[in-house]
Each structure stands twice: as C-alpha cells, then as structure tokens.
Design an enzyme around this catalytic site. Sequence first.
Site, PDB file in Angstrom:
ATOM      1  N   ASP A  53      -9.230  26.724   8.253  1.00  0.00           N
ATOM      2  CA  ASP A  53      -7.940  26.595   8.938  1.00  0.00           C
ATOM      3  C   ASP A  53      -7.628  27.886   9.690  1.00  0.00           C
ATOM      4  OD1 ASP A  53      -5.316  25.960   9.681  1.00  0.00           O
ATOM      5  OD2 ASP A  53      -4.939  24.906   7.811  1.00  0.00           O
ATOM      6  N   ASP A  54      -7.667  27.830  11.018  1.00  0.00           N
ATOM      7  CA  ASP A  54      -7.317  28.982  11.867  1.00  0.00           C
ATOM      8  C   ASP A  54      -8.365  30.099  11.822  1.00  0.00           C
ATOM      9  OD1 ASP A  54      -4.955  27.649  12.331  1.00  0.00           O
ATOM     10  OD2 ASP A  54      -3.631  29.200  11.540  1.00  0.00           O
ATOM     11  N   CYS A  89      -3.257  23.094  14.719  1.00  0.00           N
ATOM     12  CA  CYS A  89      -3.883  22.395  13.587  1.00  0.00           C
ATOM     13  C   CYS A  89      -3.962  20.885  13.740  1.00  0.00           C
ATOM     14  CB  CYS A  89      -3.140  22.730  12.299  1.00  0.00           C
ATOM     15  SG  CYS A  89      -2.971  24.493  11.962  1.00  0.00           S
ATOM     16  N   ASP A 341     -10.414  24.335  12.687  1.00  0.00           N
ATOM     17  CA  ASP A 341      -9.611  23.505  13.586  1.00  0.00           C
ATOM     18  C   ASP A 341      -9.301  24.218  14.898  1.00  0.00           C
ATOM     19  OD1 ASP A 341      -7.906  25.290  12.294  1.00  0.00           O
ATOM     20  OD2 ASP A 341      -6.673  23.736  11.359  1.00  0.00           O
ATOM     21  N   ASN A 342      -8.997  25.502  14.838  1.00  0.00           N
ATOM     22  CA  ASN A 342      -8.713  26.287  16.038  1.00  0.00           C
ATOM     23  C   ASN A 342      -8.944  27.749  15.725  1.00  0.00           C
ATOM     24  OD1 ASN A 342      -5.748  25.210  14.882  1.00  0.00           O
ATOM     25  ND2 ASN A 342      -5.933  27.433  15.016  1.00  0.00           N
TER      26      ASN A 342
END
Length: 600
Positions: A53-54, A89, A341-342
């Site tokens: 995540d991130d 997200c 995700d990013n």
Amino acid sequence: MWILRYAVFITSLYPCFVHGSAFGPENQKPITHANGETNHGRLRPNIVFILTDDQDLHMNSLDYMPFVQKHLIDHGTFFKRHFCTTALCCPSRVTLWTGKAAHNTNVTNVTPPYGGYPKFVSQGLNKKYLPVWLQESGYNTYYTGKLFNAHSVDNYDSPYAAGWTSSDFLLDPFTYSYLNSTYQRNQDPPVSFEGRHSVDVLAEKALGLLDEAHEAGKPFFLGVAPVSPHANLWSPAFKDGNHSDLEDIDFSPPVPAERHTKLFEGVKVPRTANFNPDKPSGASWIRKLPKQSQETVDYNDHFYVQRLRTLQSVDEIVDSIISRLGYLKILDNTYIIYTTDNGYHIGQHRMQPAKQCSFEEDINIPLIVRGPNIPKGSISDIVTTHTDLAPTLLDIAGAHLRDDFDGLSIPLTEDGLSRAEETRHEHITVEHWGFASNEGQVLESYPRLHLNNTYKALRVISKTYDLHYQVWCNGDHELHDLTTDPGQMVNLLHPDEVAPKTIAGASLDKVVARLDSLLFVLKSCRAETCIHPWKALHPAGNVASLRDALFPRFDSLYEEKSRKVEFDRCEMGFILDAEGPQFTHKNLDPIFDPKWHEWT
C-alpha cells in the site's frame, strides 16, 4: 538483525501437515496463452499476488528489502516501467482487479459518493472482476488484507465481496491502524486484533490460506495485501467503529513492529534534484508550495524511515511464503507477483508525504514477477500498467480474456519480452479527480487537503523520447522532457520557463498538438482504443507512435483540425458533463474535421 528476523518468524517455516496432491489430473492439460505462448503441458500454475500500500520505487524502498531482492528480483523479472493509472488506493485497486481505467469503472475516489467499496458494488463490479473470472476458470481464490477503501465493519456483508473461496479482509475504519486492526474471515463477524501489529496478523493469515489452498487440491490464486507502508490513521470516532471526515483524521508516520523500530537510523529521503528545490515546479497548487523548513524536512525524513521499517514485516512475509511454497513442493509451478497500488512522494517538488499526482514518484511503481519460464535476474523496459494485470493473470491461468479490457497481457517469457520491446505500445494514461491530501504535518503553508487536483495526463516513452504531458481542470498545462529533466522540474509550458525550440526531434508546438490529440482519445477511451489509441486518430494504420505522428504530412491535421483536451469545470469525481468534449468511440467527428480522411 537477521538472527532476530529469522527467530521471530521461525514458526512460519514449519507448515502444518498437508494431505493429498496439489493438482488433480484434470489440471494437467497444456495452456495456450493469448500471446501465443504455451505452458508445454505443465500443471496449471498457482498465483501468489502480493500488493503493498503506497510503496515507492523512486525513493529506493526496494533496496531495503533483502528478501524481495533475494527471492523475487534475483529469481524473476523486474518491470522498471510499470505504472498505475490513478495514484490513489481504491481507484487503482479497482483498475487492477478489473483491467479497466478509472473513467470506465467510475470508481474515482476512496469514499462515497465517488469511490470506495459501496461505489464498486453499485457499479456492478462485484460480479465482474478477477476472482470471479478465475473461479469460472477452475481456480480456487483466496485473499487476506486490504481489498478496497470504505470496505468496513458496517458494510462487509452488504453484500459480501464476491469471488473468494476463502478470505480474511482488513476492514475500515481500522485498516490503517497498525496496532488496532480488524479482520473479517469469510462470512464470520469481524474480529479485533488490538495490540498486535497488523502485518504480523496478516502474515499468519496468509500462510494459513496458503495451506488451505494447497490442501484443496486445485490450482489457486492467493492475494496478500498488507497495509504497509501506508501512513497510520486514527480518529476518536474510530474507537466505536465509526467513520470520520478526512479533516478530523490524524495522519502520522507508519508504525513498525517492535523488532524493527531501531533499524535504519540516520537514513534520509534521497536528496534528488527535485527534493525540496529552491525553485518551484509543476503547475496549479503544486507551483504555489513554499520551500520546506528544516523542521519539516527532519519530520519527513523520520516519516520515510518509518516506512522502510514497516516494510520489513512485508519482506518477512515474502520470505515465509517462498519457504512455504518450497516446503509444499509447488514453488516451481507458482507465479509470484509483487507490486503496489500507487507510488509515493516525500519532499519532491516541495510536497508533503502523499500520492495523487502524476509525477514519476507517484505513478512509476514496483512490479516484479517470478515464475515458470520467467527470465531470472532480468530487467524489462517495456511499458506496462495496472490495466494490464487482470489480463496477465487470466493469461497465466489459461482463462478466456475479455474483449472489454483496457489493458494488454504482459509477456512473461524471454522471447515474448524480446518481441514486446519492438511492438508494445509506448503510452500510459493517467487520471485523477478531487482532492490531493497531505499525510504529513499540518501547517499553515501545508493544509490537509488541496481540493483542486483533477487532471488528465499521459506518459509517452520510447528509445528516443520520454515525455509527461498533463492538462488540469483549471486550464493549466504541463510538459516535461524526462530525457533532460528526469526530476520533472521544468514545466516547458509555463511562462516562467525558457522552453527549447525542439523536443523529441520536432518543434515544441507540433509535439504538444500530437500529445493533446492523443490525450483527447485516451481520457475517454475504452478497450482496444486504450491499447492502440493512434488507430483512432489514423484508421489507415499508418501511425502507431508519437514518432510516426510527427511526420510533417500530418501537421495540418493536428494543428488546425483536432480537438483539444479541456474541462467544463473541476469536480471531485467523474461527472460526464464536467469532462469536456469526449471521444465517442463511434466515429472521429468529435476529434477531427469531417474531412479527416484526406489527411491520413
């Protein structure tokens, strides 16, 4: 450090006793993939998909993950030009699991009314995404961790997320609380794990699901989605399971497990040319940001180190999963995909910790694939995006590929990758709606939210040019040449900058005209048009790249007759009548003069 890390996770290396074979005879048929490659009669492969995540690529987080290096990068292929298409997200995850850009899913934010799990359900996507398709193709499907934002203790059962043989989801509002997480297994009630580290809980659940998947005796997909290295979030409302407005939520650095709290002392955010620069850059609200004070820089360095520390738990999960797959004797027939995700920025362009922009830090992200016939220790330069992952995963499974995918299956063999270097498209579509958040300190000069962050952007990358073009909803434009400006510090379309006369081998105005027409198609593209947008502009098929489009014979077409990207107004989500002129997908009249065919 290594002794400690092995000691803590030693129990994960002793799997429970498993009965039976992983695969029955019905799963031994050859698979011919969409790209023409075959598995040569191998058993149908398993898939383990690890989604952080991130996680950044451009701040070197992978350099601090030795197990990812050892097990995945050294034994697989690293796709260094992989991009998310929305740096946020929930929209990004929906794109990943559906193979569709956010403007086609209409999930464009993290919470209702424009995003989150309720929006995913209301758009009919709960029946039209990867796990459902994999089950239809004979796979068992398992998942633990974060699925979508706004998937919560209130709505997890209305309806249950479809397509999962077994699942154990992280639920809001506790998703980002590292020491107070709540998980919900299958159709059981949610269970609180207050006082335990969320990623350690996830590690146990991931290995349990892996054992369960193996014992079932069918090919399987296992998704593992830890919250690391996302910021820690808390609000007084959370203690009662209630939600809260973003302005009322406390964002703080991520919280590592106790065993990792002393690692990496003195490590700082890489001091690249675009880190807290003396000169402003970009456009819109970004160009108005003040230079950060030393106090802010110090805080952000701490934030960065905390991210690296929380990723150590993820690194250990990678080691545990590889060990378990080896013990079960299925590692050689399992694909392991690692991505996020990013991306993330901290200090670049003077920005506080966050994502949601189209700079490289936010959109160019890790993608590593290990598995049967994958080149080992290889780095690929081909352009790939999150829209490509659902087609790729179905291709691995030998499943039918849908004709409405906005992405293209990624080749995973040496021959396929070699061919793709010459034939694969060169563009990436990027889009965003609504606010940009600040996940660091809230100061007068750095508010929690920047409300005007709606834009359309694209990247075009070849052996001879490397461009980033963006149109903001307020009318601002950006163009960066990454061959000479890899930090994207010089906006060639800003009046304060001295722009070169030529770029990508042509005059600046000619290049901008082509990029604007390309973005006009991509901002509302669907399926084949997203993959091969130049065909919409040149149906004769004589243009397949920016280089082709720059031939002088097309000058009048692009400079006099083409439509330009524009917005009717700025909105917080995808609202069609705010998006400006659209490509209709039925004819080219909205793009070109009716006599367009005379110019192709």
